[in-house]
Structures are given as C-alpha cells and as structure tokens.
Design a protein around this motif. Sequence first.
Motif, PDB file in Angstrom:
ATOM      1  N   ILE A   1       0.866  -1.177   0.000  1.00  0.00           N
ATOM      2  CA  ILE A   1       0.000   0.000   0.000  1.00  0.00           C
ATOM      3  C   ILE A   1       0.899   1.222   0.000  1.00  0.00           C
ATOM      4  N   PHE A   2       0.725   2.071  -1.016  1.00  0.00           N
ATOM      5  CA  PHE A   2       1.459   3.336  -1.077  1.00  0.00           C
ATOM      6  C   PHE A   2       0.483   4.443  -0.723  1.00  0.00           C
ATOM      7  N   LYS A   3       0.706   5.091   0.423  1.00  0.00           N
ATOM      8  CA  LYS A   3      -0.126   6.209   0.852  1.00  0.00           C
ATOM      9  C   LYS A   3       0.526   7.496   0.345  1.00  0.00           C
ATOM     10  N   HIS A   4      -0.189   8.192  -0.522  1.00  0.00           N
ATOM     11  CA  HIS A   4       0.376   9.329  -1.258  1.00  0.00           C
ATOM     12  C   HIS A   4      -0.419  10.606  -1.001  1.00  0.00           C
ATOM     13  N   SER A   5       0.299  11.656  -0.643  1.00  0.00           N
ATOM     14  CA  SER A   5      -0.307  12.981  -0.535  1.00  0.00           C
ATOM     15  C   SER A   5      -0.028  13.720  -1.836  1.00  0.00           C
ATOM     16  N   THR A   6      -1.067  13.988  -2.588  1.00  0.00           N
ATOM     17  CA  THR A   6      -0.900  14.587  -3.917  1.00  0.00           C
ATOM     18  C   THR A   6      -0.474  16.053  -3.860  1.00  0.00           C
ATOM     19  N   ARG A   7      -0.428  16.652  -2.682  1.00  0.00           N
ATOM     20  CA  ARG A   7       0.021  18.048  -2.545  1.00  0.00           C
ATOM     21  C   ARG A   7       1.413  18.177  -1.950  1.00  0.00           C
ATOM     22  N   CYS A   8       2.111  17.073  -1.791  1.00  0.00           N
ATOM     23  CA  CYS A   8       3.406  17.079  -1.100  1.00  0.00           C
ATOM     24  C   CYS A   8       4.528  16.726  -2.077  1.00  0.00           C
TER      25      CYS A   8
END
Length: 111
Positions: A26-33
Amino acid sequence: MKWNELNDLSQLGIIDRESTSQKVMIFKHSTRCSISDAAFGRVERKWNDGNDEKLKPYYLDLLAHRDISNAIAERYGVMHESPQVLIISDGKCIFSQTHMEINVEDMMSAV
C-alpha cells in the motif's frame, strides 16, 4: 507498473485476503506534497514488471480518502505518515517505510 486504486474501506478486507497468497503493498500518497511526489516517482521508475508477481501494488490518495488512511493505521498498527509504504502479508504489516527512505529494493528484499 499497474496500480490498484484503494478508494473504499471494504478493500482492506480484500487486501487482507489477498495477502494470504501474495504480499500486498500500500502506497499512501499525498498529492500536494513534493516529498510524496518524489517518493512516488522513484517507486514507479525503479519498479520492474516482474515485481507485480511478488508484490501487488495499491495506491491510496490520502487527501481524498483520509478515512481509509486512518483505518490503515489502526488496522495494521502503524502510525500514519505520508508518504508511506506498507507491505501486508497474512493480514499483518510486515514492512513499512516513509518519506525519502521509500525504495523498491528494500521492499523487494522484504518479500
């Protein structure tokens, strides 16, 4: 690399079941970072097609699905961070990396 989108809480049960026969990432990604963008790009560049046979990749846009991110932290006993990679085997987190330490070589060594 073929990502499986994680966008519903019920998928965590599916991931647990899948992880009994194949490890799941599982890759938890913040699209604003920007750090998350860099880690995500590095994973995609370093991923080999054969890796899908050993590790099934899921992608979570945690800004759109913070509830799922919180459920992941609680379910697998891993403090929420972003970006974050978890490897699930037999319904348990066996590996976790965050931020710039995320790399495919370590993930594949864990499986």
